[in-house]
Design a protein around this motif. Sequence first.
Motif, short mmCIF file in Angstrom:
data_model
loop_
_atom_site.label_atom_id
_atom_site.label_comp_id
_atom_site.label_asym_id
_atom_site.label_seq_id
_atom_site.Cartn_x
_atom_site.Cartn_y
_atom_site.Cartn_z
N ASP A 13 0.84 -1.20 0.00
CA ASP A 13 0.00 0.00 0.00
C ASP A 13 0.88 1.25 0.00
O ASP A 13 0.63 2.20 -0.71
N PHE A 14 1.92 1.23 0.81
CA PHE A 14 2.83 2.36 0.88
C PHE A 14 3.56 2.55 -0.45
O PHE A 14 3.79 3.67 -0.89
N GLY A 15 3.88 1.45 -1.13
CA GLY A 15 4.53 1.52 -2.44
C GLY A 15 3.64 2.21 -3.46
O GLY A 15 4.11 3.02 -4.27
N ILE A 16 2.35 1.93 -3.42
CA ILE A 16 1.40 2.59 -4.33
C ILE A 16 1.35 4.08 -4.02
O ILE A 16 1.41 4.91 -4.92
N LEU A 17 1.24 4.42 -2.75
CA LEU A 17 1.18 5.83 -2.37
C LEU A 17 2.46 6.57 -2.74
O LEU A 17 2.42 7.72 -3.18
N ARG A 18 3.60 5.90 -2.59
CA ARG A 18 4.88 6.51 -2.93
C ARG A 18 4.95 6.82 -4.44
O ARG A 18 5.43 7.87 -4.85
N LEU A 19 4.44 5.90 -5.26
CA LEU A 19 4.41 6.14 -6.71
C LEU A 19 3.51 7.32 -7.06
O LEU A 19 3.86 8.16 -7.88
N LEU A 20 2.34 7.38 -6.42
CA LEU A 20 1.38 8.43 -6.73
C LEU A 20 1.80 9.79 -6.19
O LEU A 20 1.31 10.81 -6.65
N LYS A 21 2.71 9.79 -5.23
CA LYS A 21 3.20 11.06 -4.69
C LYS A 21 3.96 11.85 -5.76
O LYS A 21 3.89 13.06 -5.82
N LYS A 22 4.64 11.13 -6.63
CA LYS A 22 5.45 11.76 -7.67
C LYS A 22 4.63 12.22 -8.86
O LYS A 22 4.88 13.27 -9.42
N GLU A 23 3.65 11.40 -9.27
CA GLU A 23 2.83 11.75 -10.44
C GLU A 23 1.55 10.93 -10.47
O GLU A 23 1.47 9.88 -9.83
N ASN A 24 0.57 11.40 -11.20
CA ASN A 24 -0.68 10.66 -11.37
C ASN A 24 -0.44 9.53 -12.36
O ASN A 24 0.14 9.75 -13.42
N LEU A 25 -0.89 8.32 -12.01
CA LEU A 25 -0.67 7.15 -12.86
C LEU A 25 -1.96 6.37 -13.04
O LEU A 25 -2.83 6.41 -12.18
N GLU A 27 -3.69 2.39 -13.84
CA GLU A 27 -3.42 1.05 -13.31
C GLU A 27 -2.25 0.37 -14.01
O GLU A 27 -1.41 -0.25 -13.36
N ASN A 28 -2.20 0.46 -15.33
CA ASN A 28 -1.13 -0.23 -16.07
C ASN A 28 0.24 0.32 -15.72
O ASN A 28 1.20 -0.44 -15.54
N GLU A 29 0.36 1.64 -15.64
CA GLU A 29 1.64 2.25 -15.29
C GLU A 29 2.07 1.84 -13.88
O GLU A 29 3.24 1.53 -13.64
N MET A 30 1.12 1.82 -12.95
CA MET A 30 1.44 1.42 -11.58
C MET A 30 1.88 -0.04 -11.53
O MET A 30 2.84 -0.37 -10.85
N LEU A 31 1.17 -0.89 -12.26
CA LEU A 31 1.47 -2.32 -12.27
C LEU A 31 2.90 -2.57 -12.76
O LEU A 31 3.66 -3.31 -12.14
N VAL A 32 3.26 -1.93 -13.84
CA VAL A 32 4.61 -2.10 -14.40
C VAL A 32 5.67 -1.63 -13.41
O VAL A 32 6.64 -2.33 -13.13
N ARG A 33 5.46 -0.46 -12.83
CA ARG A 33 6.47 0.10 -11.91
C ARG A 33 6.56 -0.71 -10.62
O ARG A 33 7.66 -0.93 -10.10
N LEU A 34 5.42 -1.13 -10.07
CA LEU A 34 5.45 -1.93 -8.84
C LEU A 34 6.13 -3.27 -9.07
O LEU A 34 6.91 -3.72 -8.23
#
Length: 72
Positions: A13-25, A27-34
């Motif tokens: 959950d924290f990993g998702i929030l950390r990604l979104l802190k930098k930019e709006n993403l 689902e696909n972009e989040m999935l690839v980065r996570l």
Amino acid sequence: MEYRHETIEYERDFGILRLLKKENLDENEMLVRLNRQYGRKNRITVLTLRVRLERLLEYGMVQQVGTKYKII
């Protein structure tokens, strides 16, 4: 065992929030980065990501704008 499971849940959950802190993403972009971040052993699936995003939406931590998500 229960504690380890809760720790992994929190970290993801924290990993998702950390990604979104930098930019709006979306689902696909989040999935690839996570998955890049967690590696092969701990891959996250689309379904798991959607469940986590729904929970974060319910808690009022993120907001969906069109197809993208952002931190409130």
